[in-house]
Write a protein that holds these residues in place. Structure first.
Motif, PDB file in Angstrom:
ATOM      1  N   THR A 257     -21.884  44.950 -44.721  1.00  0.00           N
ATOM      2  CA  THR A 257     -21.737  45.161 -46.165  1.00  0.00           C
ATOM      3  C   THR A 257     -22.907  45.959 -46.724  1.00  0.00           C
ATOM      4  OG1 THR A 257     -20.487  43.115 -46.420  1.00  0.00           O
ATOM      5  CG2 THR A 257     -21.531  43.998 -48.388  1.00  0.00           C
ATOM      6  N   VAL A 258     -24.136  45.588 -46.338  1.00  0.00           N
ATOM      7  CA  VAL A 258     -25.320  46.301 -46.831  1.00  0.00           C
ATOM      8  C   VAL A 258     -25.337  47.729 -46.302  1.00  0.00           C
ATOM      9  CG1 VAL A 258     -27.836  46.323 -46.921  1.00  0.00           C
ATOM     10  CG2 VAL A 258     -26.616  44.143 -47.002  1.00  0.00           C
ATOM     11  N   CYS A 259     -24.976  47.897 -45.025  1.00  0.00           N
ATOM     12  CA  CYS A 259     -24.980  49.234 -44.427  1.00  0.00           C
ATOM     13  C   CYS A 259     -23.959  50.147 -45.104  1.00  0.00           C
ATOM     14  CB  CYS A 259     -24.702  49.127 -42.927  1.00  0.00           C
ATOM     15  SG  CYS A 259     -25.142  50.612 -41.995  1.00  0.00           S
ATOM     16  N   LYS A 260     -22.788  49.601 -45.432  1.00  0.00           N
ATOM     17  CA  LYS A 260     -21.805  50.387 -46.181  1.00  0.00           C
ATOM     18  C   LYS A 260     -22.393  50.880 -47.492  1.00  0.00           C
ATOM     19  CE  LYS A 260     -17.375  48.374 -44.662  1.00  0.00           C
ATOM     20  NZ  LYS A 260     -16.213  47.567 -45.093  1.00  0.00           N
ATOM     21  N   SER A 261     -23.132  49.991 -48.159  1.00  0.00           N
ATOM     22  CA  SER A 261     -23.677  50.322 -49.471  1.00  0.00           C
ATOM     23  C   SER A 261     -24.688  51.463 -49.405  1.00  0.00           C
ATOM     24  CB  SER A 261     -24.334  49.077 -50.082  1.00  0.00           C
ATOM     25  OG  SER A 261     -24.876  49.364 -51.345  1.00  0.00           O
ATOM     26  N   VAL A 262     -25.566  51.445 -48.380  1.00  0.00           N
ATOM     27  CA  VAL A 262     -26.599  52.482 -48.315  1.00  0.00           C
ATOM     28  C   VAL A 262     -26.093  53.776 -47.695  1.00  0.00           C
ATOM     29  CG1 VAL A 262     -28.489  50.810 -48.228  1.00  0.00           C
ATOM     30  CG2 VAL A 262     -27.504  51.651 -46.093  1.00  0.00           C
ATOM     31  N   SER A 263     -24.862  53.770 -47.150  1.00  0.00           N
ATOM     32  CA  SER A 263     -24.348  54.971 -46.476  1.00  0.00           C
ATOM     33  C   SER A 263     -23.356  55.759 -47.319  1.00  0.00           C
ATOM     34  CB  SER A 263     -23.678  54.580 -45.153  1.00  0.00           C
ATOM     35  OG  SER A 263     -22.526  53.781 -45.372  1.00  0.00           O
ATOM     36  N   THR A 264     -23.108  55.313 -48.541  1.00  0.00           N
ATOM     37  CA  THR A 264     -22.051  55.947 -49.336  1.00  0.00           C
ATOM     38  C   THR A 264     -22.357  57.391 -49.718  1.00  0.00           C
ATOM     39  OG1 THR A 264     -23.041  54.963 -51.323  1.00  0.00           O
ATOM     40  CG2 THR A 264     -21.216  53.776 -50.302  1.00  0.00           C
ATOM     41  N   LYS A 265     -23.641  57.789 -49.688  1.00  0.00           N
ATOM     42  CA  LYS A 265     -24.003  59.153 -50.087  1.00  0.00           C
ATOM     43  C   LYS A 265     -23.783  60.176 -48.976  1.00  0.00           C
ATOM     44  CE  LYS A 265     -27.636  57.970 -53.430  1.00  0.00           C
ATOM     45  NZ  LYS A 265     -29.054  58.162 -53.780  1.00  0.00           N
ATOM     46  N   TYR A 266     -23.447  59.711 -47.784  1.00  0.00           N
ATOM     47  CA  TYR A 266     -23.421  60.592 -46.634  1.00  0.00           C
ATOM     48  C   TYR A 266     -22.000  60.823 -46.131  1.00  0.00           C
ATOM     49  CZ  TYR A 266     -28.279  58.982 -46.545  1.00  0.00           C
ATOM     50  OH  TYR A 266     -29.561  58.650 -46.879  1.00  0.00           O
ATOM     51  N   THR A 267     -21.825  61.943 -45.445  1.00  0.00           N
ATOM     52  CA  THR A 267     -20.576  62.152 -44.730  1.00  0.00           C
ATOM     53  C   THR A 267     -20.522  61.178 -43.558  1.00  0.00           C
ATOM     54  OG1 THR A 267     -21.545  63.775 -43.229  1.00  0.00           O
ATOM     55  CG2 THR A 267     -20.611  64.603 -45.292  1.00  0.00           C
ATOM     56  N   ARG A 268     -19.317  60.907 -43.089  1.00  0.00           N
ATOM     57  CA  ARG A 268     -19.161  59.996 -41.955  1.00  0.00           C
ATOM     58  C   ARG A 268     -19.886  60.541 -40.726  1.00  0.00           C
ATOM     59  NH1 ARG A 268     -13.452  57.123 -40.178  1.00  0.00           N
ATOM     60  NH2 ARG A 268     -14.298  55.910 -38.419  1.00  0.00           N
ATOM     61  N   HIS A 269     -19.856  61.849 -40.556  1.00  0.00           N
ATOM     62  CA  HIS A 269     -20.538  62.463 -39.419  1.00  0.00           C
ATOM     63  C   HIS A 269     -22.043  62.220 -39.492  1.00  0.00           C
ATOM     64  CE1 HIS A 269     -21.673  65.368 -36.343  1.00  0.00           C
ATOM     65  NE2 HIS A 269     -22.475  65.942 -37.213  1.00  0.00           N
ATOM     66  N   ARG A 270     -22.621  62.359 -40.688  1.00  0.00           N
ATOM     67  CA  ARG A 270     -24.066  62.169 -40.818  1.00  0.00           C
ATOM     68  C   ARG A 270     -24.454  60.712 -40.603  1.00  0.00           C
ATOM     69  NH1 ARG A 270     -28.023  64.495 -45.606  1.00  0.00           N
ATOM     70  NH2 ARG A 270     -29.954  64.324 -44.406  1.00  0.00           N
ATOM     71  N   VAL A 271     -23.603  59.796 -41.053  1.00  0.00           N
ATOM     72  CA  VAL A 271     -23.880  58.381 -40.813  1.00  0.00           C
ATOM     73  C   VAL A 271     -23.919  58.106 -39.313  1.00  0.00           C
ATOM     74  CG1 VAL A 271     -22.989  56.037 -41.079  1.00  0.00           C
ATOM     75  CG2 VAL A 271     -22.952  57.603 -43.027  1.00  0.00           C
ATOM     76  N   ARG A 272     -22.950  58.646 -38.589  1.00  0.00           N
ATOM     77  CA  ARG A 272     -22.906  58.406 -37.141  1.00  0.00           C
ATOM     78  C   ARG A 272     -24.135  58.981 -36.445  1.00  0.00           C
ATOM     79  NH1 ARG A 272     -17.290  58.241 -33.925  1.00  0.00           N
ATOM     80  NH2 ARG A 272     -18.839  57.545 -32.428  1.00  0.00           N
ATOM     81  N   GLU A 273     -24.669  60.082 -36.968  1.00  0.00           N
ATOM     82  CA  GLU A 273     -25.874  60.667 -36.377  1.00  0.00           C
ATOM     83  C   GLU A 273     -27.058  59.709 -36.450  1.00  0.00           C
ATOM     84  OE1 GLU A 273     -25.604  65.497 -36.802  1.00  0.00           O
ATOM     85  OE2 GLU A 273     -26.395  64.345 -38.492  1.00  0.00           O
ATOM     86  N   ARG A 274     -27.061  58.826 -37.443  1.00  0.00           N
ATOM     87  CA  ARG A 274     -28.185  57.904 -37.624  1.00  0.00           C
ATOM     88  C   ARG A 274     -27.909  56.519 -37.049  1.00  0.00           C
ATOM     89  NH1 ARG A 274     -30.780  59.613 -43.476  1.00  0.00           N
ATOM     90  NH2 ARG A 274     -30.904  61.842 -42.986  1.00  0.00           N
ATOM     91  N   LEU A 275     -26.786  56.385 -36.387  1.00  0.00           N
ATOM     92  CA  LEU A 275     -26.488  55.125 -35.713  1.00  0.00           C
ATOM     93  C   LEU A 275     -26.990  55.202 -34.275  1.00  0.00           C
ATOM     94  CD1 LEU A 275     -22.860  54.470 -37.029  1.00  0.00           C
ATOM     95  CD2 LEU A 275     -25.014  53.547 -37.913  1.00  0.00           C
TER      96      LEU A 275
END
Length: 654
Positions: free
Chosen positions: A116-134
């Motif tokens: 839930t918290v991770c969803k909240s802090v990732s809303t500004k990014y594209t899905r691709h960019r989020v995956r890059e930081r996982l």
């Protein structure tokens, strides 16, 4: 390069109309997202644990996210525990293993909450960019959890992922990596406005951490630049960094962290000052050494030995470079050991120490043979320290003397100014410059002094410019009338210890000088541009404010260094710039981990200092401008495909 050649090169990457059009779609989508959150810190001074806590907590904003989502669902204690898990997952997991009756059940519960918290802090990014930081290998399962919906036909799928994580025995690793990902996503861009090094025990740990950070830049501070000079082999800079870190008992960092061999200095000091208690030289012990403890009495002797070497080496540079205007700091030849006095700028003061066996009154700035051997040994260790040289090169590649980013001006110390409030001309090896031109020239010369010293050999030895910037009254990194190291060591009267600030710090209290500084660097104060500085600790307990120039300038050195916290009354600032506002986060002193695995976290005070008139998108940022140029180039390629001026490439089948 002609437009046609540029389009032909682009066509190699986007071989047909559909590929080019898809890229335009992607870039336009990214440009429409809110800008990521920038964090600005300064004067870290080796305080690794406090620094990492600030980053992992996103200076308090992660706790705000937790409260936003769970304020009506979880107790204060549960929300604080979730924050503690994100800030220090390894410690919290170990604590929970001892206290939870059903540890697996706890793991399942916290994974849901972390998602839930991770969803909240990732809303500004594209899905691709989020995956890059996982994290690698876990990015698929994390990505699925972040984007799985709550529809009934997905519930089993969602639960199956989490249950399998636990049953396969990777829950602890998953929780740690998810916590790390939350912190990485919360801090999009990190600006360090000077002074990684000195006082605190582990600048080496901080640099290792930043080497792996996704987006960081440095604006060099005076404590950074003296290390840069030392890494270039300059003896005066080397003596300074060794003296400072011996004085703060940082032996683990020097000998274990960076592999600097102090054996010759130790032997020389213990012999030369065998019967000297060196009372004024005992170390300030902020942290104990775990791997390389040295007796305080021996450290005091080492401190005195390297201090005398430092003053000799500095005197040699001052005599060689009269243009540095530092003759007033030639003090070894002003000592009268029979009288027990030293003359400082025309006034005689009693010395608290007259035991100087290595100083020749006829030639006080000459090193003895033993002192030369000490410096040769230290220089060899520093030049061959793979880790130190790697860290310094990273500071060069990711750093500069100043930076203009997203409308804001960042530099560590000051701009030299006259008593009349004008930009001051400074003579740098015969070239007189001021304002932005001075900063640009100094940046260029600092780089040449490290990477290409042959090109500036007529100006002196490598690193001498860095030494000058470390302590000169005209240095934009120092900004004080003089550095009183000698007085602090050898004169008891504290009136001689004061280091008065230069005119810049008087004028920035008002708006007009700050406006002129911003305009000098091509920025517009009427459109929200700010100046961010560090260097001078803000003494909140004495009523000082970090906000200057009617809100145009922020001094964010609030005392993250334990050495300053008695002066400031707090433990540092973070300046935060997101898509909606700018804010100051004021921190309390960091509490270390307790023996039982618990840790007390103090929620910082976050105060909005500027609200943007409209939400700032990536399109409005410096990065966005570069993306728009890329998009316009690809759009031109689409048109070239359509009108036949560029031929589509055949896409090979695999």
């Amino acid at each position: 390069m002609t437009d046609s050649k540029y389009l032909e090169l682009l066509a190699d990457r986007f071989p047909n109309t559909l590929a080019a059009a898809a890229e335009v779609i992607n870039l336009n989508a990214v440009l429409s997202l809110p800008k990521g959150t920038e964090y600005f810190l300064s004067d870290l001074h080796g305080e690794y644990e406090a620094f990492v806590h600030m980053i992992r907590s996103a200076s308090g904003t992660i706790k705000d996210k937790i409260d936003e989502h769970y304020g009506g669902l979880l107790s204060d204690e549960d929300r604080n525990d979730l924050a503690a898990l994100i800030y220090n997952p390894e410690a919290e997991i170990e604590r929970r293993k001892k206290t939870e009756e059903d540890f697996d059940r706890w793991c399942v519960m916290v994974i849901y909450r972390l998602v839930t918290v991770c969803k909240s802090v990732s809303t500004k990014y594209t899905r691709h960019r989020v995956r890059e930081r996982l994290p690698r290998y876990l990015e698929y399962s994390m990505d699925e959890l972040l984007h799985a919906d709550d529809e009934e036909n997905r519930t089993n799928y969602y639960e199956q992922i989490i249950n399998t994580i636990v049953s396969e025995g990777v829950a602890e690793k998953f929780i740690c990596e998810m916590s790390d990902s939350i912190s990485r996503l919360a801090v999009d861009q990190l600006h360090i406005i000077g002074d990684i090094f000195d006082r605190g025990a582990h600048p080496d740990y901080i640099m290792d951490y930043l080497l792996d950070f996704h987006d960081v830049d440095f604006q060099w501070g005076n404590h950074d630049v003296v290390w840069m000079g030392a890494a270039a082999g300059n003896w005066a800079c080397i003596a300074n960094i060794i003296r400072m870190n011996i004085s703060y008992n940082n032996m683990d960092m020097l000998e274990v962290g960076y592999g600097i061999n102090l054996r010759r200095l130790t032997t020389f000091a213990s012999t030369t000052y065998a019967d000297d208690e060196c009372k004024k030289f005992w170390p300030h012990v902020l942290e104990k050494n775990l791997f390389d403890p040295i007796d305080d009495a021996l450290e005091a002797k080492m401190h005195k030995a390297i201090a005398i070497i430092q003053f000799k080496l500095e005197g040699q540079i001052i005599k060689k470079h009269p243009e540095f205007d530092l003759d007033h700091r030639l003090l070894l030849d002003k000592m009268n050991l029979e009288e027990g006095t030293v003359e400082i700028e025309g006034v005689k003061w009693p010395l608290n120490d007259t035991n100087f066996p290595t100083i020749d009154p006829a030639n006080p700035y000459a090193l003895t043979e033993e002192e030369i051997e000490v410096m040769n040994s230290l220089e060899a260790s520093i030049l061959h320290s793979e880790k130190l040289q790697k860290h310094i090169r990273y500071m060069f590649s990711h750093g500069a003397l100043y930076m203009c980013v997203n409308g804001n001006l960042l530099f560590h110390g000051c701009l030299p100014m006259t008593e009349d409030g004008e930009f001051q001309e400074v003579d740098i090896y015969g070239k007189k410059l001021k304002g932005k031109a001075l900063m640009d020239h100094l940046d260029e010369m600092i780089r040449a002094s490290y990477f290409n010293p042959e090109s500036i050999v007529e100006y002196g030895e490598p690193g001498e410019l860095m030494w000058y910037l470390w302590l000169s009254k005209d240095s934009p990194l120092f900004g004080k009338a003089k550095m009183t190291t000698f007085e602090r060591l050898f004169v008891d009267d504290k009136s001689t210890h004061k280091e008065h600030t230069r005119p810049y710090y008087k004028f920035i209290k008002d708006r007009e000088p700050c406006e002129r500084i911003l305009k000098e660097f091509g920025l517009n104060p009427d459109k929200g541009s700010k100046i961010l500085n560090g260097h001078v600790p803000v003494k909140i307990k004495d009523g000082e404010s970090p906000i200057k120039g009617d809100g145009l300038l922020y001094v964010i050195d609030g005392g993250i260094s334990k050495a300053y916290q008695k002066q400031t009354g707090i433990a540092g600032y973070t300046f935060i710039f997101n898509s909606r506002f700018m804010a100051l986060s004021e921190h309390k002193p960091y509490s270390p981990l307790q023996p039982d695995g618990s840790q007390e976290f103090h929620n910082p005070i976050i105060k909005t200092v500027y609200s943007l008139p409209k939400r700032m998108l990536i399109a409005d940022t410096d990065f966005g401008l570069r993306l728009q140029e890329q998009r316009d180039g690809v759009k031109a390629l689409v048109e070239a495909y359509k009108n036949g001026t560029v031929k589509e490439r055949a896409v090979p089948r695999i």
